[in-house]
Structures are given as C-alpha cells and as structure tokens.
Design a protein around this motif. Structure first.
Motif, PDB file in Angstrom:
ATOM      1  N   ASN A   1      -6.471  -2.131  11.302  1.00  0.00           N
ATOM      2  CA  ASN A   1      -6.220  -0.909  12.070  1.00  0.00           C
ATOM      3  C   ASN A   1      -4.723  -0.649  12.220  1.00  0.00           C
ATOM      4  O   ASN A   1      -4.279   0.506  12.185  1.00  0.00           O
ATOM      5  N   ASP A   2      -3.945  -1.713  12.387  1.00  0.00           N
ATOM      6  CA  ASP A   2      -2.485  -1.564  12.463  1.00  0.00           C
ATOM      7  C   ASP A   2      -1.928  -1.042  11.139  1.00  0.00           C
ATOM      8  O   ASP A   2      -1.007  -0.221  11.119  1.00  0.00           O
ATOM      9  N   ILE A   3      -2.485  -1.533  10.034  1.00  0.00           N
ATOM     10  CA  ILE A   3      -2.058  -1.045   8.720  1.00  0.00           C
ATOM     11  C   ILE A   3      -2.354   0.445   8.593  1.00  0.00           C
ATOM     12  O   ILE A   3      -1.519   1.228   8.122  1.00  0.00           O
ATOM     13  N   ASP A   4      -3.532   0.853   9.039  1.00  0.00           N
ATOM     14  CA  ASP A   4      -3.933   2.262   8.974  1.00  0.00           C
ATOM     15  C   ASP A   4      -2.953   3.154   9.739  1.00  0.00           C
ATOM     16  O   ASP A   4      -2.646   4.279   9.325  1.00  0.00           O
ATOM     17  N   LYS A   5      -2.438   2.646  10.858  1.00  0.00           N
ATOM     18  CA  LYS A   5      -1.507   3.423  11.682  1.00  0.00           C
ATOM     19  C   LYS A   5      -0.131   3.560  11.029  1.00  0.00           C
ATOM     20  O   LYS A   5       0.629   4.462  11.372  1.00  0.00           O
ATOM     21  N   ASN A   6       0.201   2.672  10.108  1.00  0.00           N
ATOM     22  CA  ASN A   6       1.547   2.618   9.555  1.00  0.00           C
ATOM     23  C   ASN A   6       1.676   3.182   8.139  1.00  0.00           C
ATOM     24  O   ASN A   6       2.740   3.071   7.525  1.00  0.00           O
ATOM     25  N   ILE A   7       0.599   3.756   7.630  1.00  0.00           N
ATOM     26  CA  ILE A   7       0.664   4.385   6.323  1.00  0.00           C
ATOM     27  C   ILE A   7      -0.030   5.734   6.373  1.00  0.00           C
ATOM     28  O   ILE A   7      -0.931   5.962   7.180  1.00  0.00           O
TER      29      ILE A   7
ATOM     30  N   LEU B   1      -2.253   7.651   4.351  1.00  0.00           N
ATOM     31  CA  LEU B   1      -3.164   7.595   3.213  1.00  0.00           C
ATOM     32  C   LEU B   1      -4.485   8.255   3.562  1.00  0.00           C
ATOM     33  O   LEU B   1      -4.899   8.290   4.725  1.00  0.00           O
ATOM     34  N   ASP B   2      -5.157   8.770   2.534  1.00  0.00           N
ATOM     35  CA  ASP B   2      -6.551   9.172   2.662  1.00  0.00           C
ATOM     36  C   ASP B   2      -7.358   7.884   2.668  1.00  0.00           C
ATOM     37  O   ASP B   2      -7.768   7.380   1.625  1.00  0.00           O
ATOM     38  N   LEU B   3      -7.537   7.302   3.867  1.00  0.00           N
ATOM     39  CA  LEU B   3      -8.070   5.946   3.989  1.00  0.00           C
ATOM     40  C   LEU B   3      -9.249   5.913   4.952  1.00  0.00           C
ATOM     41  O   LEU B   3      -9.214   6.538   6.015  1.00  0.00           O
ATOM     42  N   GLU B   4     -10.282   5.191   4.571  1.00  0.00           N
ATOM     43  CA  GLU B   4     -11.452   4.995   5.429  1.00  0.00           C
ATOM     44  C   GLU B   4     -11.727   3.505   5.558  1.00  0.00           C
ATOM     45  O   GLU B   4     -11.740   2.784   4.563  1.00  0.00           O
ATOM     46  N   ILE B   5     -11.904   3.050   6.790  1.00  0.00           N
ATOM     47  CA  ILE B   5     -12.233   1.644   7.043  1.00  0.00           C
ATOM     48  C   ILE B   5     -13.713   1.555   7.380  1.00  0.00           C
ATOM     49  O   ILE B   5     -14.188   2.193   8.321  1.00  0.00           O
ATOM     50  N   LEU B   6     -14.454   0.763   6.597  1.00  0.00           N
ATOM     51  CA  LEU B   6     -15.890   0.589   6.788  1.00  0.00           C
ATOM     52  C   LEU B   6     -16.205  -0.807   7.308  1.00  0.00           C
ATOM     53  O   LEU B   6     -15.693  -1.799   6.777  1.00  0.00           O
TER      54      LEU B   6
ATOM     55  N   LEU C   1       0.808  -1.220   0.000  1.00  0.00           N
ATOM     56  CA  LEU C   1       0.000   0.000   0.000  1.00  0.00           C
ATOM     57  C   LEU C   1       0.844   1.276   0.000  1.00  0.00           C
ATOM     58  O   LEU C   1       0.365   2.338  -0.415  1.00  0.00           O
ATOM     59  N   LYS C   2       2.089   1.189   0.460  1.00  0.00           N
ATOM     60  CA  LYS C   2       2.951   2.365   0.607  1.00  0.00           C
ATOM     61  C   LYS C   2       3.012   3.247  -0.649  1.00  0.00           C
ATOM     62  O   LYS C   2       2.957   4.482  -0.553  1.00  0.00           O
ATOM     63  N   PRO C   3       3.168   2.671  -1.854  1.00  0.00           N
ATOM     64  CA  PRO C   3       3.258   3.519  -3.045  1.00  0.00           C
ATOM     65  C   PRO C   3       2.036   4.406  -3.265  1.00  0.00           C
ATOM     66  O   PRO C   3       2.131   5.457  -3.915  1.00  0.00           O
TER      67      PRO C   3
END
Length: 328
Positions: free
Chosen positions: A204-210, A212-217, A178-180
């Motif tokens: 949630n751990d992934i969300d903390k480490n990148i 990004l304009d990211l939303e988890i539903l 996801l990093k790119p």
C-alpha cells in the motif's frame, strides 16, 4: 523477440479456443466476451511469480470441486497460474511467465506448438525456494517494454504487468524499480499471496508513492467479502477474480467493492456478466419487475458459481436481494 513479430505470430486471437476453454471452466458468456474484447487492446502480459522460500508457508487455500482445501501459498498461486497459462495457450494470448528463482522466462501463446506452455507447467511443478529478487525481474520487464514502446503506442495497445508475491523485494527499492513503468503504456496488477499486515502495508505504501494504473488484489475470499459489504446482491465468483488477475480492468467491476451501485450501474454489471449491451436489459429504475425477470432468466442459463462468502454454490445475482434494491 520484437513485439511486431510476436503480434504477427499471434495476430489472430483464437476465439473458438478461448470460448471452449472458458466454457469448460463454466464462465458465463458475458465474461467470455469481456476477455475477448480486452485482448484487442491488451494483447500481451507479463506475469512475475514469487517462488521464494516463504511461499511454502501453509496458509493458502484453493478450490477443489467447489470446496476450499488448505495448501501452501505456492500451491494456491500455481492453481491460478495453471488456469492463466491454459487460457493464454488456448486463446493465443501472448503471455510471458517469470519465476523469480526456479526457471527462465516462459513465453506462452506465441504459436510455438505448446513448447513454452509445457516448460511453464514443468516449472510450476517445482518447489519454492530462495530469495525475492523482484527488482531484477521488474527491471528486465521494463527493458523489454521500452524496446517495444513505439510499436505498442502506435497500435494503441497497453501491456499488463501482473506481480504475484507474498513479501518484500530482497534486491533493492521496489518503488525505484516500478517508477519507469509510470512512463510506459502499461497497467499493473499486484496479486498478494498473503494477508500479513506487514506485507499489505508494504505494498500500500508503494501504491501511494507511484503514479501507475495499478490494482492490488487480495485472495478470492477477501475480495468477495469486500464486494459483499457494498453489494449484497452480487456473487463474486472465481471467474471474476481470475479475469482481474489476467490483467483485465473493467471500471464497473472495480467499483463493486468501493460503493453501493446505483441502478444504472447494476444493469451495467449484469450485462458484463451475462453478455449483451446494457440497453438490451430493461432499466431497473423504469421497469424493475421486467429487469428482475430478465436477470432471473439469465441466472438459470448460466451455471451456478461458488460463493466464497457463504461457501455454497450460488447464482451470480441473488434475486431476492436484487428485488429489494431495485424495488421490484
């Protein structure tokens, strides 16, 4: 296929087709307007769909004639993807759908006479099976977006990447995959297909480490309960959940499950649901009675919506609770 060519093929969003489709699904006019407006800035989206073996687990739910029925995780996901594919086709909204295992990518809404749409529907009618090669598909989407990046930025656009999964990637480090996307003009939606704590913690751990304009539903019911805890006057109906799954991010709606809204924000949300500008509505802090009267009238015009919390049909705005909040 180059982005510019695709945009020429889909340069005219089919507003009539979009409105006919969403009206048939009983969407309020304001949410229809929101989709139409968003497609100008977000004209393309990628859906990455987990069809691994675990998606056959029978702990899903889907709405059938305004009642929940038990089903597999895959059936729940297919239900929403059938909707999104139909919307993409009706609106000419360019969308690529990628099953992890079961079929090659299908491009929908590209003016191909419906070939991509029919191929996708056939693929969705298959059965889940196999592993979870999320990294492979994310890498391929990243490559596509990088190839179009200059044109996307020059047009002032963004691309939506919607990942629907019930587990962890089986083919590598998902953070690295996801990093790119951090450096690309994208917004990302993660649609979780399970409420298993292990999977929730993983994402949630992934969300903390990148960055990004990211939303988890979560699923419809879980999201509705979160909204109801903060804003009891609002019904979190399925159209709103589907809008967010389509990659459309509206700041005022995202706040519904984060905080109790102020009267300014309540007016903003009502305008998004029912249409028009917030200034078209009386300000609830100045004319609470006039505001409630107008919302009550708007409620009567739009079809009722299934309330995932009460499991009953409800109006979008619960007038009695709104009166208490704004002091009408």
């Amino acid at each position: 296929i180059k982005y510019k060519i695709l945009l020429i093929m889909t340069s005219h969003i089919n507003e009539a087709g979009l409105r006919e489709y969403l009206t048939a699904h009983e969407w309020p006019i304001g949410l229809q307007d929101a989709v139409l407006k968003s497609l100008v800035k977000l004209p393309m989206r990628f859906f990455i769909l987990d069809d691994s073996g675990s998606m056959a687990t029978a702990d899903g739910h889907r709405l059938v004639k305004n009642r929940y029925v038990n089903c597999s995780r895959w059936s729940e996901l297919v239900d929403s993807m059938n909707f999104h594919a139909g919307l993409a086709q009706a609106a000419n909204a360019l969308s690529e759908f990628r099953l992890l295992n079961g079929a090659p990518p299908c491009l929908v809404g590209c003016g191909d006479g419906g070939t991509g749409y029919r191929n996708l529907i056939n693929a969705l009618n298959g059965h889940p099976g196999g592993l979870t090669p999320l990294c492979k598909h994310i890498n391929e989407v990243v490559t596509q977006i990088k190839g179009m990046e200059g044109q996307i930025r020059a047009a002032g656009h963004k691309v939506a990447v919607v990942i629907c999964s019930d587990g962890e990637a089986s083919d590598g480090n998902l953070v690295q995959a996801l990093k790119p996307l951090e450096q690309l003009p994208v917004q990302v939606v993660i649609r979780l297909c399970t409420d298993e704590e292990k999977v929730l913690n993983y994402w949630n751990d992934i969300d903390k480490n990148i960055e990004l304009d990211l939303e988890i539903l979560d699923d419809l019911t879980s999201e509705a309960k979160e909204v109801n805890e903060k804003n009891t006057w609002f019904t979190y109906g399925e159209p709103l959940h589907l809008l967010r799954q389509f990659g459309i991010n509206i700041k005022e709606l995202d706040m519904l499950d984060e905080a109790t809204l102020a009267t300014d924000q309540i007016r903003d949300v009502c305008a998004i649901i029912f249409g028009g500008s917030p200034d078209d509505y009386p300000h609830p802090g100045v004319d609470a009675d006039g505001f409630v009267k107008m919302i009550n009238e708007k409620n009567k015009v739009e079809p009722k919506v299934f309330n995932p919390v009460t499991k009953k049909m409800s109006e979008w705005i619960e007038i009695a609770k709104l009166k208490d909040i704004v002091g009408a």
